[in-house]
Design a protein around this motif. Structure first.
Motif, PDB file in Angstrom:
ATOM      1  N   VAL A  94      -4.616  40.503  15.627  1.00  0.00           N
ATOM      2  CA  VAL A  94      -4.046  39.981  14.385  1.00  0.00           C
ATOM      3  C   VAL A  94      -2.912  39.012  14.716  1.00  0.00           C
ATOM      4  CG1 VAL A  94      -2.449  41.931  14.147  1.00  0.00           C
ATOM      5  CG2 VAL A  94      -3.098  40.646  12.115  1.00  0.00           C
ATOM      6  N   ILE A  95      -2.783  37.993  13.870  1.00  0.00           N
ATOM      7  CA  ILE A  95      -1.647  37.085  13.995  1.00  0.00           C
ATOM      8  C   ILE A  95      -0.915  37.033  12.663  1.00  0.00           C
ATOM      9  CG2 ILE A  95      -3.081  35.039  13.525  1.00  0.00           C
ATOM     10  CD1 ILE A  95      -1.063  33.488  15.408  1.00  0.00           C
ATOM     11  N   PHE A  96       0.400  37.138  12.734  1.00  0.00           N
ATOM     12  CA  PHE A  96       1.257  36.969  11.556  1.00  0.00           C
ATOM     13  C   PHE A  96       1.605  35.488  11.523  1.00  0.00           C
ATOM     14  CE2 PHE A  96       1.358  41.407  12.217  1.00  0.00           C
ATOM     15  CZ  PHE A  96       1.609  41.978  10.982  1.00  0.00           C
ATOM     16  N   LEU A  97       1.222  34.815  10.438  1.00  0.00           N
ATOM     17  CA  LEU A  97       1.282  33.363  10.375  1.00  0.00           C
ATOM     18  C   LEU A  97       2.111  32.885   9.195  1.00  0.00           C
ATOM     19  CD1 LEU A  97       0.090  30.713  11.552  1.00  0.00           C
ATOM     20  CD2 LEU A  97      -1.901  31.078  10.087  1.00  0.00           C
ATOM     21  N   ASP A  98       3.160  32.137   9.501  1.00  0.00           N
ATOM     22  CA  ASP A  98       4.004  31.539   8.469  1.00  0.00           C
ATOM     23  C   ASP A  98       3.222  30.423   7.779  1.00  0.00           C
ATOM     24  OD1 ASP A  98       6.208  30.785   6.934  1.00  0.00           O
ATOM     25  OD2 ASP A  98       7.258  29.796   8.583  1.00  0.00           O
ATOM     26  N   MET A  99       3.490  30.217   6.492  1.00  0.00           N
ATOM     27  CA  MET A  99       2.817  29.151   5.750  1.00  0.00           C
ATOM     28  C   MET A  99       3.451  27.792   6.002  1.00  0.00           C
ATOM     29  SD  MET A  99       0.223  30.178   4.003  1.00  0.00           S
ATOM     30  CE  MET A  99       0.031  29.081   2.621  1.00  0.00           C
ATOM     31  N   VAL A 100       4.777  27.762   6.130  1.00  0.00           N
ATOM     32  CA  VAL A 100       5.490  26.491   6.273  1.00  0.00           C
ATOM     33  C   VAL A 100       6.045  26.394   7.692  1.00  0.00           C
ATOM     34  CG1 VAL A 100       7.345  25.049   5.361  1.00  0.00           C
ATOM     35  CG2 VAL A 100       6.104  26.594   3.826  1.00  0.00           C
ATOM     36  N   MET A 101       5.349  25.581   8.508  1.00  0.00           N
ATOM     37  CA  MET A 101       5.752  25.394   9.903  1.00  0.00           C
ATOM     38  C   MET A 101       5.607  23.924  10.271  1.00  0.00           C
ATOM     39  SD  MET A 101       3.968  28.499  12.029  1.00  0.00           S
ATOM     40  CE  MET A 101       2.320  28.056  11.532  1.00  0.00           C
ATOM     41  N   PRO A 102       6.300  23.505  11.319  1.00  0.00           N
ATOM     42  CA  PRO A 102       6.128  22.132  11.788  1.00  0.00           C
ATOM     43  C   PRO A 102       4.772  21.925  12.463  1.00  0.00           C
ATOM     44  CG  PRO A 102       7.903  23.267  12.988  1.00  0.00           C
ATOM     45  CD  PRO A 102       7.326  24.233  12.014  1.00  0.00           C
ATOM     46  N   ILE A 162      -5.707  37.469  10.131  1.00  0.00           N
ATOM     47  CA  ILE A 162      -4.516  36.661   9.858  1.00  0.00           C
ATOM     48  C   ILE A 162      -3.761  37.261   8.680  1.00  0.00           C
ATOM     49  CG2 ILE A 162      -3.629  34.403   9.173  1.00  0.00           C
ATOM     50  CD1 ILE A 162      -6.179  33.171  10.420  1.00  0.00           C
ATOM     51  N   ILE A 163      -2.489  37.563   8.919  1.00  0.00           N
ATOM     52  CA  ILE A 163      -1.607  38.020   7.850  1.00  0.00           C
ATOM     53  C   ILE A 163      -0.582  36.915   7.622  1.00  0.00           C
ATOM     54  CG2 ILE A 163       0.099  39.726   7.100  1.00  0.00           C
ATOM     55  CD1 ILE A 163      -1.358  41.784   8.850  1.00  0.00           C
ATOM     56  N   GLY A 164      -0.611  36.335   6.433  1.00  0.00           N
ATOM     57  CA  GLY A 164       0.319  35.276   6.090  1.00  0.00           C
ATOM     58  C   GLY A 164       1.685  35.831   5.761  1.00  0.00           C
ATOM     59  N   CYS A 165       2.713  35.067   6.076  1.00  0.00           N
ATOM     60  CA  CYS A 165       4.096  35.433   5.762  1.00  0.00           C
ATOM     61  C   CYS A 165       4.763  34.189   5.196  1.00  0.00           C
ATOM     62  CB  CYS A 165       4.851  35.845   7.019  1.00  0.00           C
ATOM     63  SG  CYS A 165       4.165  37.238   7.878  1.00  0.00           S
ATOM     64  N   SER A 166       5.274  34.303   3.985  1.00  0.00           N
ATOM     65  CA  SER A 166       5.922  33.140   3.398  1.00  0.00           C
ATOM     66  C   SER A 166       6.896  33.528   2.310  1.00  0.00           C
ATOM     67  CB  SER A 166       4.869  32.197   2.807  1.00  0.00           C
ATOM     68  OG  SER A 166       5.476  31.041   2.270  1.00  0.00           O
ATOM     69  N   HIS A 190      -6.045  32.581   1.164  1.00  0.00           N
ATOM     70  CA  HIS A 190      -7.237  33.416   1.358  1.00  0.00           C
ATOM     71  C   HIS A 190      -8.469  32.543   1.597  1.00  0.00           C
ATOM     72  CE1 HIS A 190      -5.546  37.388   0.907  1.00  0.00           C
ATOM     73  NE2 HIS A 190      -4.846  36.958  -0.127  1.00  0.00           N
ATOM     74  N   ASP A 191      -8.563  31.440   0.878  1.00  0.00           N
ATOM     75  CA  ASP A 191      -9.689  30.515   1.074  1.00  0.00           C
ATOM     76  C   ASP A 191      -9.677  29.908   2.478  1.00  0.00           C
ATOM     77  OD1 ASP A 191     -10.424  31.027  -1.562  1.00  0.00           O
ATOM     78  OD2 ASP A 191      -9.628  29.124  -2.334  1.00  0.00           O
ATOM     79  N   ALA A 192      -8.478  29.714   3.047  1.00  0.00           N
ATOM     80  CA  ALA A 192      -8.343  29.128   4.383  1.00  0.00           C
ATOM     81  C   ALA A 192      -8.620  30.140   5.495  1.00  0.00           C
ATOM     82  CB  ALA A 192      -6.945  28.545   4.553  1.00  0.00           C
ATOM     83  N   GLY A 193      -8.716  31.426   5.139  1.00  0.00           N
ATOM     84  CA  GLY A 193      -9.032  32.431   6.150  1.00  0.00           C
ATOM     85  C   GLY A 193      -8.018  33.537   6.313  1.00  0.00           C
ATOM     86  N   PHE A 194      -6.939  33.504   5.527  1.00  0.00           N
ATOM     87  CA  PHE A 194      -5.965  34.590   5.611  1.00  0.00           C
ATOM     88  C   PHE A 194      -6.626  35.889   5.132  1.00  0.00           C
ATOM     89  CE2 PHE A 194      -3.234  31.027   5.851  1.00  0.00           C
ATOM     90  CZ  PHE A 194      -2.001  31.434   6.327  1.00  0.00           C
TER      91      PHE A 194
END
Length: 130
Positions: free
Chosen positions: A50-58, A78-82, A94-98
């Protein structure tokens, strides 16, 4: 086997927070990334469960990064964090794969609960590595 996780967030203190929460649960951090490109490379090199993935990144935002990760490794959760708590954006995620989504600030219990949702057999790596 222990759950192997990675964290991609441009805020070092948030990476450290998630790492501390999951390490205390016996999970193993296989790496950290500060932007979307680093996150994709990290997943390819370490194949976390699993990867914890921020929504707003460079470099690449969370949506672009999630699409690339799922294209290369659809089995990685993928677990989104924002801080963004917008129904439309969460749907796009969710559509992108989260597989799941956490809104910042989050609690220790929320992190553990979301991990249990995406990896119901917590404690077992889907990649057979420790």
């Amino acid at each position: 086997m222990k759950v192997r996780f990675a964290i991609a967030d441009d805020a070092p203190f948030l990476r450290e927070l998630i790492k501390n929460i999951l390490n205390s649960q016996g999970c193993v951090c296989v790496g950290e990334a500060g932007n979307g490109e680093e996150a994709i490379r990290l997943v390819q090199e370490t194949l976390p469960d699993v990867i914890f993935l921020d929504m707003v990144m460079p470099v690449r935002n969370g949506l672009e990064t999630a699409r690339a990760i799922k294209e290369l490794h659809p089995e990685v959760k993928i677990i989104g964090c924002s801080t963004v708590d917008n129904v439309e954006l969460i749907q796009q995620a969710h559509d992108a794969g989260f597989d799941s989504y956490l809104t910042k600030p989050f609690t220790r219990e929320q992190v553990i609960q979301e991990l249990s949702k995406v990896l119901p057999q917590q404690g077992e790596s889907s990649h057979g590595r420790t």
